[in-house]
Design an enzyme around this catalytic site. Structure first.
Site, PDB file in Angstrom:
ATOM      1  N   CYS A  25       0.810  -1.132  -0.009  1.00 19.68           N
ATOM      2  CA  CYS A  25      -0.057   0.196   0.082  1.00 19.68           C
ATOM      3  C   CYS A  25       0.781   1.106  -0.021  1.00 19.68           C
ATOM      4  O   CYS A  25       1.945   0.983  -0.368  1.00 19.68           O
ATOM      5  CB  CYS A  25      -0.932  -0.057   0.997  1.00 19.68           C
ATOM      6  SG  CYS A  25      -0.253   0.099   2.947  1.00 19.68           S
TER       7      CYS A  25
ATOM      8  N   ASP B 113      -8.431   3.282   1.652  1.00 16.71           N
ATOM      9  CA  ASP B 113      -7.588   3.728   2.502  1.00 16.71           C
ATOM     10  C   ASP B 113      -8.287   4.129   3.853  1.00 16.71           C
ATOM     11  O   ASP B 113      -8.722   5.298   3.804  1.00 16.71           O
ATOM     12  CB  ASP B 113      -6.478   4.731   1.941  1.00 16.71           C
ATOM     13  CG  ASP B 113      -5.316   4.946   3.043  1.00 16.71           C
ATOM     14  OD1 ASP B 113      -5.268   4.410   4.088  1.00 16.71           O
ATOM     15  OD2 ASP B 113      -4.452   5.456   2.650  1.00 16.71           O
TER      16      ASP B 113
ATOM     17  N   CYS C 294      -1.383   0.642   7.376  1.00 17.11           N
ATOM     18  CA  CYS C 294      -2.729   0.334   7.469  1.00 17.11           C
ATOM     19  C   CYS C 294      -3.202  -1.006   6.717  1.00 17.11           C
ATOM     20  O   CYS C 294      -3.314  -2.077   7.236  1.00 17.11           O
ATOM     21  CB  CYS C 294      -3.753   1.201   7.161  1.00 17.11           C
ATOM     22  SG  CYS C 294      -3.533   2.822   8.106  1.00 17.11           S
ATOM     23  N   ARG C 295      -3.440  -0.733   5.177  1.00 18.21           N
ATOM     24  CA  ARG C 295      -3.856  -1.501   4.411  1.00 18.21           C
ATOM     25  C   ARG C 295      -2.908  -3.043   4.058  1.00 18.21           C
ATOM     26  O   ARG C 295      -3.259  -4.278   4.433  1.00 18.21           O
ATOM     27  CB  ARG C 295      -4.390  -1.259   3.166  1.00 18.21           C
ATOM     28  CG  ARG C 295      -5.429  -0.441   3.245  1.00 18.21           C
ATOM     29  CD  ARG C 295      -5.687   0.495   1.972  1.00 18.21           C
ATOM     30  NE  ARG C 295      -4.652   1.494   1.622  1.00 18.21           N
ATOM     31  CZ  ARG C 295      -4.404   1.930   0.457  1.00 18.21           C
ATOM     32  NH1 ARG C 295      -5.200   1.947  -0.553  1.00 18.21           N
ATOM     33  NH2 ARG C 295      -3.560   2.763   0.195  1.00 18.21           N
ATOM     34  N   SER C 296      -1.752  -2.807   4.000  1.00 21.93           N
ATOM     35  CA  SER C 296      -0.729  -3.873   3.525  1.00 21.93           C
ATOM     36  C   SER C 296      -0.253  -4.554   4.742  1.00 21.93           C
ATOM     37  O   SER C 296      -0.309  -5.863   4.584  1.00 21.93           O
ATOM     38  CB  SER C 296       0.527  -3.279   2.813  1.00 21.93           C
ATOM     39  OG  SER C 296       1.334  -2.501   3.378  1.00 21.93           O
TER      40      SER C 296
END
Length: 166
Positions: A10, A127, A15-17
Protein backbone atom coordinates in the site's frame (compact mmCIF):
# COMPACT_ATOMS: atom_id res chain seq x y z
CA UNK A 1 8.11 -27.70 -3.30
CA UNK A 2 9.42 -24.13 -3.37
CA UNK A 3 8.09 -21.46 -1.07
CA UNK A 4 5.75 -18.91 -2.70
CA UNK A 5 6.89 -15.41 -1.77
CA UNK A 6 4.12 -12.81 -1.54
CA UNK A 7 4.38 -9.08 -0.84
CA UNK A 8 1.35 -6.92 0.00
CA UNK A 9 1.79 -3.23 -0.88
CA UNK A 10 0.00 0.00 0.00
CA UNK A 11 1.17 3.59 0.30
CA UNK A 12 2.71 3.87 3.78
CA UNK A 13 2.69 0.26 5.00
CA UNK A 14 0.87 1.10 8.23
CA UNK A 15 -2.80 0.28 7.44
CA UNK A 16 -3.84 -1.84 4.48
CA UNK A 17 -0.75 -3.85 3.55
CA UNK A 18 0.20 -4.88 7.11
CA UNK A 19 -3.46 -5.82 7.61
CA UNK A 20 -3.31 -7.97 4.47
CA UNK A 21 -0.04 -9.51 5.67
CA UNK A 22 -1.59 -10.33 9.06
CA UNK A 23 -4.78 -11.74 7.55
CA UNK A 24 -2.88 -13.86 5.04
CA UNK A 25 -0.53 -15.18 7.75
CA UNK A 26 -3.52 -16.20 9.87
CA UNK A 27 -5.22 -17.97 6.95
CA UNK A 28 -2.02 -19.77 5.96
CA UNK A 29 -1.55 -20.93 9.55
CA UNK A 30 -5.16 -22.14 9.76
CA UNK A 31 -4.54 -24.24 6.65
CA UNK A 32 -1.25 -25.62 8.00
CA UNK A 33 0.62 -24.19 5.02
CA UNK A 34 3.20 -22.04 6.82
CA UNK A 35 6.12 -23.80 5.15
CA UNK A 36 4.67 -23.05 1.70
CA UNK A 37 4.67 -19.25 1.94
CA UNK A 38 6.92 -16.31 2.73
CA UNK A 39 4.71 -13.31 3.51
CA UNK A 40 5.67 -9.65 3.86
CA UNK A 41 4.32 -6.15 3.28
CA UNK A 42 5.76 -2.80 2.22
CA UNK A 43 4.75 0.70 1.20
CA UNK A 44 5.52 2.66 -1.93
CA UNK A 45 6.28 5.71 0.22
CA UNK A 46 8.95 5.98 2.88
CA UNK A 47 7.24 8.23 5.43
CA UNK A 48 6.64 5.54 8.05
CA UNK A 49 9.77 3.34 7.73
CA UNK A 50 10.30 1.47 11.01
CA UNK A 51 6.90 2.44 12.45
CA UNK A 52 4.38 -0.10 13.72
CA UNK A 53 1.00 -0.53 12.07
CA UNK A 54 -1.53 2.20 12.80
CA UNK A 55 -3.06 1.63 16.25
CA UNK A 56 -6.57 1.61 14.76
CA UNK A 57 -5.53 -1.09 12.27
CA UNK A 58 -3.97 -3.09 15.10
CA UNK A 59 -7.14 -2.75 17.21
CA UNK A 60 -9.49 -3.81 14.39
CA UNK A 61 -7.23 -6.75 13.54
CA UNK A 62 -6.88 -7.76 17.19
CA UNK A 63 -10.67 -8.02 17.48
CA UNK A 64 -10.42 -10.75 14.80
CA UNK A 65 -7.49 -12.53 16.48
CA UNK A 66 -4.92 -11.08 14.08
CA UNK A 67 -1.75 -9.70 15.65
CA UNK A 68 -0.01 -6.87 13.76
CA UNK A 69 2.10 -5.67 16.71
CA UNK A 70 5.43 -7.06 15.46
CA UNK A 71 5.12 -5.62 11.95
CA UNK A 72 7.18 -2.57 11.01
CA UNK A 73 6.79 -0.41 7.94
CA UNK A 74 9.33 -0.57 5.16
CA UNK A 75 9.52 0.82 1.65
CA UNK A 76 9.28 -1.42 -1.39
CA UNK A 77 12.37 -1.50 -3.61
CA UNK A 78 13.36 -2.77 -7.05
CA UNK A 79 14.86 -5.93 -5.54
CA UNK A 80 11.42 -6.79 -4.10
CA UNK A 81 9.95 -6.86 -7.59
CA UNK A 82 12.48 -9.52 -8.54
CA UNK A 83 12.40 -11.52 -5.30
CA UNK A 84 8.67 -11.92 -4.68
CA UNK A 85 6.48 -14.26 -6.75
CA UNK A 86 3.35 -12.17 -6.15
CA UNK A 87 3.22 -8.40 -5.68
CA UNK A 88 -0.27 -7.55 -4.42
CA UNK A 89 -1.27 -3.87 -4.41
CA UNK A 90 -4.15 -2.43 -2.44
CA UNK A 91 -5.10 0.16 -5.08
CA UNK A 92 -4.35 1.31 -8.61
CA UNK A 93 -1.95 4.07 -7.59
CA UNK A 94 0.28 1.62 -5.75
CA UNK A 95 -0.11 -0.96 -8.53
CA UNK A 96 1.19 1.63 -11.01
CA UNK A 97 4.12 2.46 -8.72
CA UNK A 98 5.00 -1.25 -8.55
CA UNK A 99 4.80 -1.52 -12.33
CA UNK A 100 7.18 1.45 -12.63
CA UNK A 101 9.67 -0.26 -10.29
CA UNK A 102 9.49 -3.67 -11.93
CA UNK A 103 11.34 -4.78 -15.04
CA UNK A 104 8.99 -5.79 -17.83
CA UNK A 105 9.57 -9.48 -17.10
CA UNK A 106 8.35 -9.04 -13.49
CA UNK A 107 5.31 -6.85 -14.22
CA UNK A 108 2.89 -9.82 -14.62
CA UNK A 109 3.42 -10.57 -10.91
CA UNK A 110 1.74 -7.26 -9.99
CA UNK A 111 -1.96 -7.62 -9.19
CA UNK A 112 -4.65 -5.84 -7.20
CA UNK A 113 -5.80 -7.68 -4.08
CA UNK A 114 -9.48 -7.19 -4.83
CA UNK A 115 -9.08 -8.95 -8.18
CA UNK A 116 -9.39 -12.05 -6.00
CA UNK A 117 -12.60 -10.98 -4.24
CA UNK A 118 -15.96 -12.50 -5.17
CA UNK A 119 -17.51 -9.63 -7.06
CA UNK A 120 -16.12 -6.34 -5.90
CA UNK A 121 -17.90 -3.13 -6.81
CA UNK A 122 -14.45 -1.56 -6.80
CA UNK A 123 -11.00 -3.10 -7.25
CA UNK A 124 -9.40 -0.81 -4.68
CA UNK A 125 -9.16 -1.39 -0.94
CA UNK A 126 -10.09 2.03 0.48
CA UNK A 127 -7.44 3.68 2.65
CA UNK A 128 -8.93 3.92 6.16
CA UNK A 129 -6.19 6.25 7.49
CA UNK A 130 -8.22 9.47 7.26
CA UNK A 131 -11.62 7.84 7.77
CA UNK A 132 -13.45 6.95 10.93
CA UNK A 133 -13.12 3.82 13.03
CA UNK A 134 -15.54 1.88 10.79
CA UNK A 135 -13.17 2.29 7.86
CA UNK A 136 -10.77 -0.21 9.41
CA UNK A 137 -13.53 -2.82 9.75
CA UNK A 138 -14.57 -2.35 6.12
CA UNK A 139 -10.92 -2.63 5.06
CA UNK A 140 -10.58 -5.86 7.05
CA UNK A 141 -13.78 -7.29 5.54
CA UNK A 142 -12.53 -6.64 2.00
CA UNK A 143 -9.02 -7.92 2.73
CA UNK A 144 -10.26 -11.09 4.44
CA UNK A 145 -12.57 -11.96 1.54
CA UNK A 146 -9.89 -11.43 -1.09
CA UNK A 147 -7.15 -13.18 0.93
CA UNK A 148 -9.32 -16.29 1.30
CA UNK A 149 -9.75 -16.46 -2.47
CA UNK A 150 -6.09 -15.62 -3.14
CA UNK A 151 -4.93 -18.40 -0.82
CA UNK A 152 -7.39 -20.86 -2.37
CA UNK A 153 -6.02 -20.02 -5.81
CA UNK A 154 -2.37 -20.25 -4.80
CA UNK A 155 -2.84 -23.56 -2.98
CA UNK A 156 -4.76 -25.02 -5.94
CA UNK A 157 -2.01 -23.90 -8.32
CA UNK A 158 0.66 -25.44 -6.10
CA UNK A 159 -1.30 -28.68 -5.89
CA UNK A 160 -1.65 -28.80 -9.68
CA UNK A 161 2.12 -28.36 -10.08
CA UNK A 162 2.95 -31.28 -7.79
CA UNK A 163 4.52 -34.22 -9.56
CA UNK A 164 2.15 -37.16 -9.65
CA UNK A 165 3.39 -40.37 -8.09
CA UNK A 166 3.15 -43.60 -10.05
Amino acid sequence: MDTHRILFVCMGNICRSPTAEGVFRKLVKQRGAENQFEIDSAGTGGWHIGCPADKRAQQAASERDIDLSALRARQVCVADTRYYDSLIAMDNDNRLRLLELADESHQPKVRLLLEYADSPDNLEVPDPYYGGENGFDLTLDLIEDACHKLLDQLLARRLAKRPRSR
